[in-house]
Design a protein around this motif. Sequence first.
Motif, PDB file in Angstrom:
ATOM      1  N   LEU A  73       0.834  -1.410  -0.026  1.00  0.00           N
ATOM      2  CA  LEU A  73      -0.046   0.048  -0.107  1.00  0.00           C
ATOM      3  C   LEU A  73       0.704   1.366   0.146  1.00  0.00           C
ATOM      4  O   LEU A  73       0.406   2.266  -0.683  1.00  0.00           O
ATOM      5  N   MET A  74       1.644   1.313   0.781  1.00  0.00           N
ATOM      6  CA  MET A  74       2.645   2.607   1.108  1.00  0.00           C
ATOM      7  C   MET A  74       3.865   2.475   0.062  1.00  0.00           C
ATOM      8  O   MET A  74       4.895   1.820   0.573  1.00  0.00           O
ATOM      9  N   MET A  75       3.830   3.150  -0.806  1.00  0.00           N
ATOM     10  CA  MET A  75       4.991   3.214  -1.888  1.00  0.00           C
ATOM     11  C   MET A  75       5.143   4.606  -2.233  1.00  0.00           C
ATOM     12  O   MET A  75       4.177   5.355  -2.378  1.00  0.00           O
ATOM     13  N   PRO A  76       6.315   5.007  -2.854  1.00  0.00           N
ATOM     14  CA  PRO A  76       6.501   6.344  -3.510  1.00  0.00           C
ATOM     15  C   PRO A  76       5.994   6.498  -4.710  1.00  0.00           C
ATOM     16  O   PRO A  76       5.689   5.327  -5.382  1.00  0.00           O
ATOM     17  N   VAL A  77       5.957   7.377  -5.338  1.00  0.00           N
ATOM     18  CA  VAL A  77       5.370   7.693  -6.771  1.00  0.00           C
ATOM     19  C   VAL A  77       3.909   7.490  -6.875  1.00  0.00           C
ATOM     20  O   VAL A  77       3.055   8.276  -7.151  1.00  0.00           O
ATOM     21  N   MET A  78       3.350   6.316  -6.615  1.00  0.00           N
ATOM     22  CA  MET A  78       2.077   6.023  -6.738  1.00  0.00           C
ATOM     23  C   MET A  78       1.696   4.765  -5.576  1.00  0.00           C
ATOM     24  O   MET A  78       2.293   3.643  -5.657  1.00  0.00           O
ATOM     25  N   SER A  79       0.870   5.168  -4.865  1.00  0.00           N
ATOM     26  CA  SER A  79       0.489   4.315  -3.765  1.00  0.00           C
ATOM     27  C   SER A  79      -0.004   2.889  -4.137  1.00  0.00           C
ATOM     28  O   SER A  79      -0.751   2.934  -5.415  1.00  0.00           O
ATOM     29  N   GLY A  80      -0.350   1.887  -3.476  1.00  0.00           N
ATOM     30  CA  GLY A  80      -0.858   0.545  -3.746  1.00  0.00           C
ATOM     31  C   GLY A  80      -2.613   0.855  -3.898  1.00  0.00           C
ATOM     32  O   GLY A  80      -3.219   0.453  -5.022  1.00  0.00           O
ATOM     33  N   GLU A  81      -3.039   1.887  -3.340  1.00  0.00           N
ATOM     34  CA  GLU A  81      -4.592   2.529  -3.296  1.00  0.00           C
ATOM     35  C   GLU A  81      -4.765   2.908  -4.560  1.00  0.00           C
ATOM     36  O   GLU A  81      -5.817   2.641  -5.209  1.00  0.00           O
ATOM     37  N   ASP A  82      -3.955   3.919  -4.988  1.00  0.00           N
ATOM     38  CA  ASP A  82      -4.157   4.621  -6.337  1.00  0.00           C
ATOM     39  C   ASP A  82      -3.657   3.463  -7.437  1.00  0.00           C
ATOM     40  O   ASP A  82      -4.488   3.501  -8.506  1.00  0.00           O
ATOM     41  N   PHE A  83      -2.816   2.706  -7.530  1.00  0.00           N
ATOM     42  CA  PHE A  83      -2.783   1.507  -8.509  1.00  0.00           C
ATOM     43  C   PHE A  83      -4.072   0.660  -8.486  1.00  0.00           C
ATOM     44  O   PHE A  83      -4.503   0.341  -9.633  1.00  0.00           O
ATOM     45  N   LEU A  84      -4.494   0.295  -7.588  1.00  0.00           N
ATOM     46  CA  LEU A  84      -5.804  -0.498  -7.597  1.00  0.00           C
ATOM     47  C   LEU A  84      -6.785   0.253  -8.027  1.00  0.00           C
ATOM     48  O   LEU A  84      -7.509  -0.235  -8.891  1.00  0.00           O
ATOM     49  N   ARG A  85      -6.956   1.462  -7.870  1.00  0.00           N
ATOM     50  CA  ARG A  85      -7.954   2.432  -8.436  1.00  0.00           C
ATOM     51  C   ARG A  85      -7.945   2.273 -10.104  1.00  0.00           C
ATOM     52  O   ARG A  85      -8.813   2.237 -10.787  1.00  0.00           O
ATOM     53  N   HIS A  86      -6.873   2.369 -10.632  1.00  0.00           N
ATOM     54  CA  HIS A  86      -6.407   2.550 -11.848  1.00  0.00           C
ATOM     55  C   HIS A  86      -6.563   0.965 -12.503  1.00  0.00           C
ATOM     56  O   HIS A  86      -7.052   0.979 -13.673  1.00  0.00           O
ATOM     57  N   LEU A  87      -6.219   0.171 -11.792  1.00  0.00           N
ATOM     58  CA  LEU A  87      -6.546  -1.198 -12.307  1.00  0.00           C
ATOM     59  C   LEU A  87      -7.973  -1.556 -12.374  1.00  0.00           C
ATOM     60  O   LEU A  87      -8.309  -2.230 -13.505  1.00  0.00           O
ATOM     61  N   ARG A  88      -8.702  -1.212 -11.556  1.00  0.00           N
ATOM     62  CA  ARG A  88     -10.211  -1.370 -11.628  1.00  0.00           C
ATOM     63  C   ARG A  88     -10.761  -0.978 -12.824  1.00  0.00           C
ATOM     64  O   ARG A  88     -11.918  -1.193 -13.090  1.00  0.00           O
ATOM     65  N   LYS A  89     -10.262   0.362 -13.446  1.00  0.00           N
ATOM     66  CA  LYS A  89     -10.872   0.727 -14.291  1.00  0.00           C
ATOM     67  C   LYS A  89     -10.294   0.461 -15.712  1.00  0.00           C
ATOM     68  O   LYS A  89     -11.106   0.837 -16.832  1.00  0.00           O
ATOM     69  N   HIS A  90      -9.133  -0.371 -15.639  1.00  0.00           N
ATOM     70  CA  HIS A  90      -8.592  -0.850 -16.930  1.00  0.00           C
ATOM     71  C   HIS A  90      -9.624  -1.759 -17.529  1.00  0.00           C
ATOM     72  O   HIS A  90     -10.025  -3.030 -17.141  1.00  0.00           O
ATOM     73  N   PRO A  91      -9.902  -1.741 -19.037  1.00  0.00           N
ATOM     74  CA  PRO A  91     -10.771  -2.653 -19.709  1.00  0.00           C
ATOM     75  C   PRO A  91     -10.143  -4.163 -19.715  1.00  0.00           C
ATOM     76  O   PRO A  91     -11.144  -5.145 -19.682  1.00  0.00           O
ATOM     77  N   VAL A  92      -8.951  -4.706 -19.426  1.00  0.00           N
ATOM     78  CA  VAL A  92      -8.575  -5.769 -19.392  1.00  0.00           C
ATOM     79  C   VAL A  92      -8.055  -6.364 -18.179  1.00  0.00           C
ATOM     80  O   VAL A  92      -8.410  -7.544 -17.892  1.00  0.00           O
ATOM     81  N   PHE A  93      -7.467  -5.724 -17.386  1.00  0.00           N
ATOM     82  CA  PHE A  93      -7.233  -6.039 -15.940  1.00  0.00           C
ATOM     83  C   PHE A  93      -8.142  -5.726 -14.887  1.00  0.00           C
ATOM     84  O   PHE A  93      -7.840  -5.947 -13.742  1.00  0.00           O
ATOM     85  N   HIS A  94      -9.372  -5.158 -14.983  1.00  0.00           N
ATOM     86  CA  HIS A  94     -10.126  -4.612 -13.986  1.00  0.00           C
ATOM     87  C   HIS A  94     -10.659  -5.972 -12.970  1.00  0.00           C
ATOM     88  O   HIS A  94     -10.993  -5.607 -11.815  1.00  0.00           O
TER      89      HIS A  94
END
Length: 122
Positions: free
Chosen positions: A60-81
């Motif tokens: 979860l806690m990472m520099p540049v982009m957090s795990g929470e933000d990664f998960l939000r982007h992933l869930r919007k991705h048409p292939v990896f949601h």
Amino acid sequence: MSIPTSRGSILIVEDDEDIRAAMAELLENEGFEISVASNGQEGLEVIEQMPRPCLVLLDLMMPVMSGEDFLRHLRKHPVFHSLPVIIVTASGRQPLPGAQGILKKPFEIGELFATVAAHCDG
């Protein structure tokens, strides 16, 4: 020496190099193809280039982009949601919406293997 047959691909998104390397080595020894990223932004780039993973292990806690933000982007991705995501964290947080579970650091090797087995065939 025989090379193990691949049991599937796993993406590890973890900023701690030692934890990332240890998880990768353990899972590679079990026959998984492992891709790694040190933050969420790198994880989004790596996942586009690797074979479709059966699981994402996400800090979860990472520099540049957090795990929470990664998960939000992933869930919007048409292939990896719909990919299973397990949160790997030392915090006392509950799993995030969109995650399939949580693996609390420090974890036992057996806990890691059981978590992966629940989401990856082979």
